[in-house]
Design an enzyme around this catalytic site. Structure first.
Site, PDB file in Angstrom:
ATOM      1  N   LYS A  49     -15.152  27.438 -31.504  1.00 26.86           N
ATOM      2  CA  LYS A  49     -15.598  26.925 -30.217  1.00 26.86           C
ATOM      3  C   LYS A  49     -14.888  27.521 -29.011  1.00 26.86           C
ATOM      4  O   LYS A  49     -13.686  27.720 -29.005  1.00 26.86           O
ATOM      5  CB  LYS A  49     -15.398  25.405 -30.166  1.00 26.86           C
ATOM      6  N   ASN A  87      -2.368  -2.000  12.932  1.00 30.34           N
ATOM      7  CA  ASN A  87      -3.827  -1.802  12.885  1.00 30.34           C
ATOM      8  C   ASN A  87      -4.268  -0.537  13.613  1.00 30.34           C
ATOM      9  O   ASN A  87      -5.206   0.134  13.178  1.00 30.34           O
ATOM     10  CB  ASN A  87      -4.544  -3.026  13.464  1.00 30.34           C
ATOM     11  N   ASN A  98     -15.498  26.228 -25.228  1.00 27.23           N
ATOM     12  CA  ASN A  98     -16.316  25.282 -24.472  1.00 27.23           C
ATOM     13  C   ASN A  98     -16.149  25.441 -22.953  1.00 27.23           C
ATOM     14  O   ASN A  98     -15.070  25.749 -22.479  1.00 27.23           O
ATOM     15  CB  ASN A  98     -15.948  23.853 -24.880  1.00 27.23           C
ATOM     16  N   SER A 123     -11.734  23.910 -29.522  1.00 25.27           N
ATOM     17  CA  SER A 123     -11.852  22.643 -30.229  1.00 25.27           C
ATOM     18  C   SER A 123     -10.675  22.510 -31.185  1.00 25.27           C
ATOM     19  O   SER A 123     -10.200  23.494 -31.739  1.00 25.27           O
ATOM     20  CB  SER A 123     -13.168  22.623 -31.009  1.00 25.27           C
ATOM     21  N   GLN A 149      -7.361  -2.073   3.814  1.00 22.68           N
ATOM     22  CA  GLN A 149      -6.275  -1.334   3.160  1.00 22.68           C
ATOM     23  C   GLN A 149      -6.796  -0.562   1.935  1.00 22.68           C
ATOM     24  O   GLN A 149      -6.181   0.403   1.508  1.00 22.68           O
ATOM     25  CB  GLN A 149      -5.166  -2.312   2.750  1.00 22.68           C
ATOM     26  N   THR A 173     -38.473  26.147 -12.799  1.00 19.92           N
ATOM     27  CA  THR A 173     -38.766  24.827 -12.242  1.00 19.92           C
ATOM     28  C   THR A 173     -38.955  23.947 -13.472  1.00 19.92           C
ATOM     29  O   THR A 173     -39.442  24.444 -14.503  1.00 19.92           O
ATOM     30  CB  THR A 173     -40.050  24.799 -11.374  1.00 19.92           C
ATOM     31  N   HIS A 174     -38.551  22.719 -13.408  1.00 14.38           N
ATOM     32  CA  HIS A 174     -38.598  21.822 -14.573  1.00 14.38           C
ATOM     33  C   HIS A 174     -37.848  22.412 -15.764  1.00 14.38           C
ATOM     34  O   HIS A 174     -38.191  22.120 -16.910  1.00 14.38           O
ATOM     35  CB  HIS A 174     -40.035  21.523 -14.990  1.00 14.38           C
ATOM     36  N   SER A 205       0.840  -1.206   0.000  1.00 12.00           N
ATOM     37  CA  SER A 205       0.000   0.000   0.000  1.00 12.00           C
ATOM     38  C   SER A 205       0.870   1.250   0.000  1.00 12.00           C
ATOM     39  O   SER A 205       0.379   2.365   0.053  1.00 12.00           O
ATOM     40  CB  SER A 205      -0.945   0.014   1.203  1.00 12.00           C
ATOM     41  N   GLU A 213     -17.785  21.530 -16.983  1.00  8.11           N
ATOM     42  CA  GLU A 213     -18.133  20.149 -17.355  1.00  8.11           C
ATOM     43  C   GLU A 213     -17.311  19.160 -16.542  1.00  8.11           C
ATOM     44  O   GLU A 213     -17.807  18.099 -16.133  1.00  8.11           O
ATOM     45  CB  GLU A 213     -17.897  19.939 -18.850  1.00  8.11           C
ATOM     46  N   LYS A 247      -8.181   3.872   1.201  1.00  9.40           N
ATOM     47  CA  LYS A 247      -7.455   5.145   1.060  1.00  9.40           C
ATOM     48  C   LYS A 247      -7.491   5.759  -0.329  1.00  9.40           C
ATOM     49  O   LYS A 247      -7.687   6.971  -0.463  1.00  9.40           O
ATOM     50  CB  LYS A 247      -5.985   4.944   1.452  1.00  9.40           C
TER      51      LYS A 247
HETATM   52  N1  ARG Z   1      -1.080  -1.199   5.081  1.00  7.48           N
HETATM   53  C1  ARG Z   1      -2.117  -1.591   5.965  1.00  7.48           C
HETATM   54  C2  ARG Z   1      -3.387  -0.784   5.720  1.00  7.48           C
HETATM   55  O1  ARG Z   1      -3.306   0.181   5.051  1.00  7.48           O
HETATM   56  C3  ARG Z   1      -1.691  -1.371   7.393  1.00  7.48           C
HETATM   57  C4  ARG Z   1      -2.279  -2.331   8.361  1.00  7.48           C
HETATM   58  C5  ARG Z   1      -1.864  -3.712   8.034  1.00  7.48           C
HETATM   59  N2  ARG Z   1      -2.177  -4.613   9.082  1.00  7.48           N
HETATM   60  C6  ARG Z   1      -2.080  -5.915   8.934  1.00  7.48           C
HETATM   61  N3  ARG Z   1      -2.340  -6.625   9.912  1.00  7.48           N
HETATM   62  N4  ARG Z   1      -1.774  -6.438   7.792  1.00  7.48           N
HETATM   63  O2  ARG Z   1      -4.439  -1.140   6.165  1.00  7.48           O
END
Ligand code: ARG
Length: 464
Positions: A288, A115, A290, A282, A327, A160-161, A28, A295, A330
């Site tokens: 054009k 964790n 735009n 364009s 994980q 409206t509409h 990650s 958008e 994010k």
């Molecule tokens: N990289 C992990 C995450 O973003 C961190 C926690 C990982 N914990 C584990 N027991 N594998 O969630």
């Protein structure tokens, strides 16, 4: 990203290294490296706490703090690039600390798990980022207040509409978005409240046999409170849902606003001229210009809202407590935060520079019998029951429309033909300007009301 072979910090019970594919699949670091500052901040606080409870000596603590500061500098100068072999930001930094301090570095993870560490980093990071977003949103709201003051007396058809309904002040229109954004601000602040909880000390899931001082790390990290239940702590991602919901709602608003402005900018409407800086041309058609920025704001809404549903689907049915599914919490959020930042930077500049084409708007005000409700309410004041006035005015529209006539084109005789309650004073109310000014209901489009909204708006900005 570096790729020298590194042994995972958890490799003790394994006899084989992870498959190359597993490393790529499981990392990650490509997403969470942006947490490096918070990871170091968390480790510093954790180290101080370990000293307070007698696990680290003063000397050891000082060495750890010094090494963590060095690591931060190395990251910022580009001397230390993360290694994908070490999975995530936490293990990259811890591994670096161990490289620097040996056994002493190996003490930092005492009583801690990734964790509780990951959500500590995440919450610290979001606190900072939500602060940036709320500041941007407030500046954006100020632009809407200024714009509302400027365009208070510009009268446009209200819809409206997407059909002509009643005339409104353009200032009133801008204020509608001010209030939507004010609620977005409240939602962001509510998200900040659910983010502002310290997870550190929950451990992997059950706390620790060591006498960790969670209140102390909370204080050091500046969190509002300590989480109450370690199982909940490592599995809770509600704070991210709250944030994503706030962002999604904000985008529902900016997309609707964009849509109106795109329509107003068309040749058919021609109410406004968008600033060149936020339009593009364009490659084929030289004519054009735009409305691409708008958008894109509209188009990015799908991605932002998807982030909310992505996490909801991820969380649904997960057993307690930490599962690696988490994980995946994010990528979308971080992307969405960045998108929101950009939109909140572009939108106010674009709004500020919009040129309102009052003369063209005037021409539209004669279309669609915008004053029909005014005529009906005129009759109400003459004692005619509203349902009857509605019917009468409906008949007038039915009569005038095919002839290309507007209310102001009718003779007194024609008015009387529809209802004897019409007197010559009917002609006095038949301008869009009057129609707007006369709508003095609390929250209505009359300028006195809009001015009072604007006043309240500035109060809110001052207090925020
Ligand atoms: N990289 C992990 C995450 O973003 C961190 C926690 C990982 N914990 C584990 N027991 N594998 O969630």
């Amino acid at each position: 990203m570096a790729k020298e072979k590194e042994k995972a910090l958890w490799s003790g019970r394994f006899s084989k290294a992870p498959h190359e594919m597993m490393k790529k699949f499981g990392e990650s670091i490509s997403v969470d490296w942006c947490f490096y500052k918070e990871d170091i901040q968390g480790s510093k606080a954790h180290g101080k706490m370990l000293h307070k409870i007698g696990i680290l000596s003063m000397e050891e603590l000082e060495k750890i703090q010094g090494a963590l500061e060095e690591i931060e500098e190395e990251i910022e100068s580009g001397d230390f690039v993360p290694n994908i072999e070490l999975e995530d930001v936490h293990m990259n930094i811890e591994n670096r600390l161990i490289k620097k301090l040996g056994d002493l570095g190996a003490k930092i993870h005492t009583g801690r798990s990734r964790n509780d560490q990951v959500v500590t980093d995440y919450r610290l990071y979001l606190k900072k980022e939500i602060g940036i977003l709320t500041d941007l949103l407030k500046s954006c709201m100020e632009v809407f207040l200024n714009r509302a003051e400027k365009d208070l007396d510009v009268i446009i058809p209200g819809f409206t509409h997407l059909m002509h309904a009643q005339p409104i002040s353009l200032g009133h229109y801008w204020m509608a978005y001010f209030w939507k954004f004010q609620r977005d601000l409240k939602r962001l602040e509510a998200a900040l409240e659910s983010v502002d909880i310290s997870p550190l000390g929950a451990g992997a899931l059950a706390g620790s046999t060591l006498p960790l001082d969670r209140e102390y790390t909370r204080e050091l990290l500046g969190f509002g409170e300590v989480s109450k239940n370690s199982l909940d702590t490592v599995s809770d991602r509600d704070f991210i849902l709250d944030l994503q919901y706030a962002l999604s709602t904000l985008f529902i608003h900016t997309s609707g606003l964009s849509e109106d402005l795109i329509i107003w900018n068309t040749q058919e409407f021609n109410y406004i001229q968008l600033p060149d800086e936020f339009c593009t041309g364009s490659s084929m058609m030289p004519n054009k210009k735009n409305p691409d920025a708008l958008e894109l704001i509209r188009g990015k809404t799908g991605g932002v809202v998807t982030g909310l549903f992505n996490l909801m689907m991820n969380l649904k049915g997960l057993p307690l407590t930490y599962n690696r599914d988490l994980q995946e919490d994010k990528k979308f959020v971080l992307e969405n935060m960045a998108t929101t930042k950009t939109v909140l930077e572009i939108l106010p500049q674009l709004i500020e520079k919009i040129e309102v084409k009052e003369e063209n708007i005037q021409k539209h005000l004669t279309k669609g019998f915008l004053l029909a409700t005014d005529v009906a309410e005129y009759l109400v004041l003459k004692g005619v029951p509203f349902r009857k006035t509605h019917e009468i005015v409906g008949k007038i529209v039915q009569y005038a429309e095919p002839k290309g006539l507007d209310f102001k084109d009718l003779t007194m005789e024609q008015w009387k033909g529809f209802s004897l309650a019409f007197d010559p004073d009917i002609l006095e109310i038949l301008t869009p300007q009057k129609a707007v000014a006369r709508r003095q209901t609390l929250g209505g489009t009359g300028q006195t009301q809009v001015l009072s909204q604007i006043k309240d708006g500035w109060e809110i900005i001052k207090e925020a």
